[in-house]
Design a protein around this motif. Structure first.
Motif, PDB file in Angstrom:
ATOM      1  N   LEU A 189       0.829  -1.200   0.000  1.00  0.00           N
ATOM      2  CA  LEU A 189       0.000   0.000   0.000  1.00  0.00           C
ATOM      3  C   LEU A 189       0.867   1.255   0.000  1.00  0.00           C
ATOM      4  O   LEU A 189       0.564   2.229  -0.699  1.00  0.00           O
ATOM      5  N   PHE A 190       1.956   1.230   0.755  1.00  0.00           N
ATOM      6  CA  PHE A 190       2.862   2.375   0.787  1.00  0.00           C
ATOM      7  C   PHE A 190       3.481   2.590  -0.592  1.00  0.00           C
ATOM      8  O   PHE A 190       3.617   3.730  -1.056  1.00  0.00           O
ATOM      9  N   GLY A 191       3.843   1.481  -1.265  1.00  0.00           N
ATOM     10  CA  GLY A 191       4.404   1.582  -2.612  1.00  0.00           C
ATOM     11  C   GLY A 191       3.412   2.161  -3.599  1.00  0.00           C
ATOM     12  O   GLY A 191       3.759   3.015  -4.430  1.00  0.00           O
ATOM     13  N   GLU A 192       2.154   1.718  -3.517  1.00  0.00           N
ATOM     14  CA  GLU A 192       1.112   2.274  -4.384  1.00  0.00           C
ATOM     15  C   GLU A 192       0.956   3.767  -4.145  1.00  0.00           C
ATOM     16  O   GLU A 192       0.801   4.558  -5.089  1.00  0.00           O
TER      17      GLU A 192
ATOM     18  N   ASP B 133      -4.211  13.386  -7.006  1.00  0.00           N
ATOM     19  CA  ASP B 133      -3.432  12.139  -6.992  1.00  0.00           C
ATOM     20  C   ASP B 133      -2.390  12.161  -5.873  1.00  0.00           C
ATOM     21  O   ASP B 133      -2.164  11.147  -5.203  1.00  0.00           O
ATOM     22  N   MET B 134      -1.760  13.304  -5.688  1.00  0.00           N
ATOM     23  CA  MET B 134      -0.789  13.412  -4.597  1.00  0.00           C
ATOM     24  C   MET B 134      -1.473  13.210  -3.245  1.00  0.00           C
ATOM     25  O   MET B 134      -0.938  12.538  -2.356  1.00  0.00           O
TER      26      MET B 134
ATOM     27  N   MET C 137      -0.036   6.137   1.833  1.00  0.00           N
ATOM     28  CA  MET C 137       1.181   6.012   2.642  1.00  0.00           C
ATOM     29  C   MET C 137       0.862   5.980   4.129  1.00  0.00           C
ATOM     30  O   MET C 137       1.554   5.323   4.916  1.00  0.00           O
ATOM     31  N   LEU C 138      -0.191   6.702   4.509  1.00  0.00           N
ATOM     32  CA  LEU C 138      -0.571   6.799   5.915  1.00  0.00           C
ATOM     33  C   LEU C 138      -1.621   5.770   6.318  1.00  0.00           C
ATOM     34  O   LEU C 138      -2.049   5.727   7.471  1.00  0.00           O
TER      35      LEU C 138
ATOM     36  N   PHE D  40      11.033  -1.237 -15.440  1.00  0.00           N
ATOM     37  CA  PHE D  40      10.775  -0.040 -16.250  1.00  0.00           C
ATOM     38  C   PHE D  40       9.987   0.996 -15.461  1.00  0.00           C
ATOM     39  O   PHE D  40      10.317   2.195 -15.459  1.00  0.00           O
ATOM     40  N   MET D  41       8.919   0.566 -14.770  1.00  0.00           N
ATOM     41  CA  MET D  41       8.088   1.503 -14.037  1.00  0.00           C
ATOM     42  C   MET D  41       8.841   2.123 -12.867  1.00  0.00           C
ATOM     43  O   MET D  41       8.692   3.316 -12.574  1.00  0.00           O
TER      44      MET D  41
END
Length: 468
Positions: free
Chosen positions: A184-187, A246-247, A254-255, A439-440
Motif C-alpha cells: 500500500l505504501f508503494g502504491e 493524486d498526490m 502512505m498513511l 521499467f516503471m
C-alpha cells in the motif's frame, strides 16, 4: 505549504513519515493532527484557530445530536444551528465582500469592507464537517466520541487544503484501525510521484503558455492564439487539480487511508453530464447527496427536477468563488445538463461518438473562458476573438511561435488526458512482468528527479484550486 515544493518533499514529508511510523498505532492520530496543524500553519498561522474552532464546534454538535436523538425537534435544532454556523463562517470569509460590493452597486451605497485573505481549504473542510453532522443526524454514521479521531478527519493534511472532499463514513473505520503495508505504501508513493509529475512537469509548463496569452491585450490577440491559450488552460487546470488530487490520495495510502477518486479522464466524455460525473467527483457527490436528493432529486416531476438542477449548479459555481463569473459558469453548465435531461442526450445517443466528444469538449472549453476570466466583458471579448466575431487576424507570428514552441507538450498532455497510456503500460506490464516492474520503477525515479530539478529552478508554481 504545497505538495509541489522542496520544503514539503524533502523536509516536512520525510520527517512526518519517520515520526508517524516509529510511533505506536494508538498515538498515530495525534502525530497526524500535529503534523497537519504545522502544515496548515506554515502558510496561514492565524487561520489555524478557525479550523480548530470548526473541528470542536462540529464535534460537540455531533455529540449533542446523538444525545438528543430520541427528541427529534431538539436534534433538528442542533443540526440547523450547526449548518448555520458553518455556512456563516464560510460566508463571512468567502462571500461577505462580494455581498457588500453588490449591495453598493445595486443601491448606490458606500459601505466599506476590509478585505480578508481567504483561509486556504475552508470550502473543503467546511463541507466535510457539514456532511458529518448531516450523516449523524440521519443516523447514517455513528457519532465520533473521540475528539482526536474527529480532529484527524477534519485536519488531515493530505486532503486538507484541496480535497478530495471525504465523507466521514468512508474513513470512519480507518480513523480507529488501519493497516499500513509495504504494498500500500508503494502504491501511494507511485500515485504521489505521478501526481507530482502531472503538476510540475505538465500543468506548470502549460500554465506559463496560458499566462502569457492571458496577459496579451485583447486587440493583439488572434483567433489561433486565443484557441491555443484556452486549450492550454483546459489542460493546465486538469493536470493541476487532478495531479494534486493524486498526490493527496497517494499520501493517504502512505498513511493507511483510502480516499475517494476525484477524476476519471473527464475529457473523454461524450456528454456534459458524463463530464461532470468524471470531473471533481467528490464535489459532485457532495452536492448530489446533500442538496439535489434532499430537494427531491428527480422524483417529483420534470419541473422540480430542473429547479433542483439549477439550484445545484448555481451553488456549484458559487462554491468555486465569490464572483459573478463563477455563478455564470455554473449556470452555463446547468443549462446544458438540463437540455441533456430533456432531449439532447437522446439525440447524442443516435449520433457517432465522435460528435459527442466534439460537442462536449467545445462546451467545456467555452466554459473555462467564463471560469478563468473574472469579468464578463473580458470573457465575451475573448470568445469573440475565438470565433472571429470581430475583425481579428486568424494568426500572426506570435501564434506560430506559441504553437511551435509548445506543440509537443500540448500533444503529450492531450494524450495523457486519456486512458490510452495507462492501458498501454498495463498491457506491457502484463506481458513482461519483471521488465515492466523495472521499467516503471525507473520511470518513477525519473519523474521525481525531473520534478525536483524543475522545482530547484522554480519560477512558476501556482496551484489554481487554492483560491477556492
Amino acid at each position: 505549504m504545497v505538495f509541489s515544493s522542496l520544503i514539503f518533499l524533502y523536509l516536512f514529508l520525510p520527517v512526518t513519515l519517520f515520526i508517524y511510523f516509529i510511533t505506536p498505532n494508538r498515538l498515530r492520530n495525534v502525530i497526524l493532527i500535529l503534523a497537519s496543524l504545522v502544515f496548515y500553519a506554515w502558510g496561514e498561522p492565524v487561520y489555524i484557530f478557525l479550523m480548530i474552532f470548526s473541528t470542536v464546534f462540529d464535534y460537540a454538535n455531533g455529540l449533542l445530536i446523538d444525545r438528543f436523538r430520541s427528541q427529534k425537534s431538539i436534534a433538528r435544532a442542533i443540526l440547523v444551528c450547526s449548518l448555520i454556523g458553518n455556512i456563516a463562517i464560510l460566508g463571512f470569509f468567502k462571500y461577505f465582500g462580494f455581498l457588500v460590493e453588490n449591495l453598493n452597486s445595486l443601491f448606490n451605497l458606500h459601505l466599506e469592507v476590509t478585505s480578508l485573505p481567504l483561509p486556504i481549504g475552508i470550502s473543503f473542510y467546511t463541507f466535510q464537517t457539514m456532511s458529518y453532522i448531516i450523516d449523524v443526524y440521519r443516523d447514517k454514521v455513528p457519532v465520533q466520541k473521540n475528539i482526536i479521531s474527529f480532529g484527524t478527519f477534519v485536519t488531515m493534511f493530505p486532503q486538507l487544503v484541496a480535497g478530495p472532499i471525504i465523507a466521514y463514513g468512508d474513513v470512519a473505520k480507518q480513523l480507529t484501525s488501519r493497516k499500513i503495508t509495504l504494498s500500500l505504501f508503494g502504491e501511494g508513493t507511485q500515485l504521489f510521484i505521478s501526481g507530482l509529475a502531472k503538476k510540475v512537469l505538465l500543468a506548470n509548463n502549460i500554465g506559463m503558455l496560458w499566462s502569457n496569452i492571458k496577459a496579451t491585450p485583447a486587440a493583439d490577440l488572434t483567433v489561433a492564439t486565443s484557441w491555443i491559450g484556452i486549450i492550454a488552460f483546459t489542460l493546465q487546470i486538469y493536470f493541476d487539480f487532478s495531479g494534486y488530487s493524486d498526490m493527496a490520495r497517494g499520501l493517504g495510502k502512505m498513511l493507511g487511508f483510502e480516499f475517494t477518486k476525484n477524476f476519471n479522464y473527464p475529457y473523454i466524455s461524450t456528454s456534459v453530464s458524463e463530464f461532470w460525473r468524471r470531473w471533481h467527483m467528490s464535489l459532485g457527490s457532495w452536492f448530489r447527496e446533500y442538496v439535489y436528493i434532499p430537494l427531491g432529486g428527480n422524483r417529483a416531476g420534470i419541473v422540480k427536477q430542473l429547479r433542483n438542477l439549477f439550484v445545484v449548479w448555481f451553488l456549484t459555481g458559487f462554491w468555486h468563488g465569490a464572483s459573478w463569473n463563477f455563478i455564470i459558469w455554473g449556470l452555463y453548465f446547468g443549462c446544458f445538463i438540463a437540455l441533456e435531461k430533456l432531449f439532447l442526450y437522446k439525440w447524442l445517443q443516435h449520433l457517432p461518438r465522435i460528435v459527442g466528444h466534439i460537442y462536449t469538449l467545445l462546451i467545456v472549453v467555452i466554459g473555462w473562458v467564463f471560469f478563468e476570466l473574472d469579468q464578463l466583458s473580458t470573457a465575451m471579448e475573448f470568445l469573440g476573438t475565438m470565433f472571429n466575431f470581430s475583425t481579428h487576424q486568424i494568426a500572426n507570428d506570435h501564434s506560430y511561435y506559441y504553437l511551435s514552441t509548445n506543440l509537443i507538450v500540448l500533444l503529450l498532455a492531450a494524450l495523457l488526458a486519456t486512458p490510452l497510456p495507462k492501458k498501454a503500460i498495463s498491457a506491457f506490464n502484463n506481458k513482461y512482468q519483471i521488465g515492466g516492474a523495472i521499467f516503471m520503477s525507473m520511470l518513477y525515479v525519473i519523474f521525481l528527479l525531473l520534478s525536483t530539478a524543475y522545482l530547484v529552478n522554480e519560477t512558476y508554481n501556482p496551484f489554481l484550486y487554492f483560491r477556492f
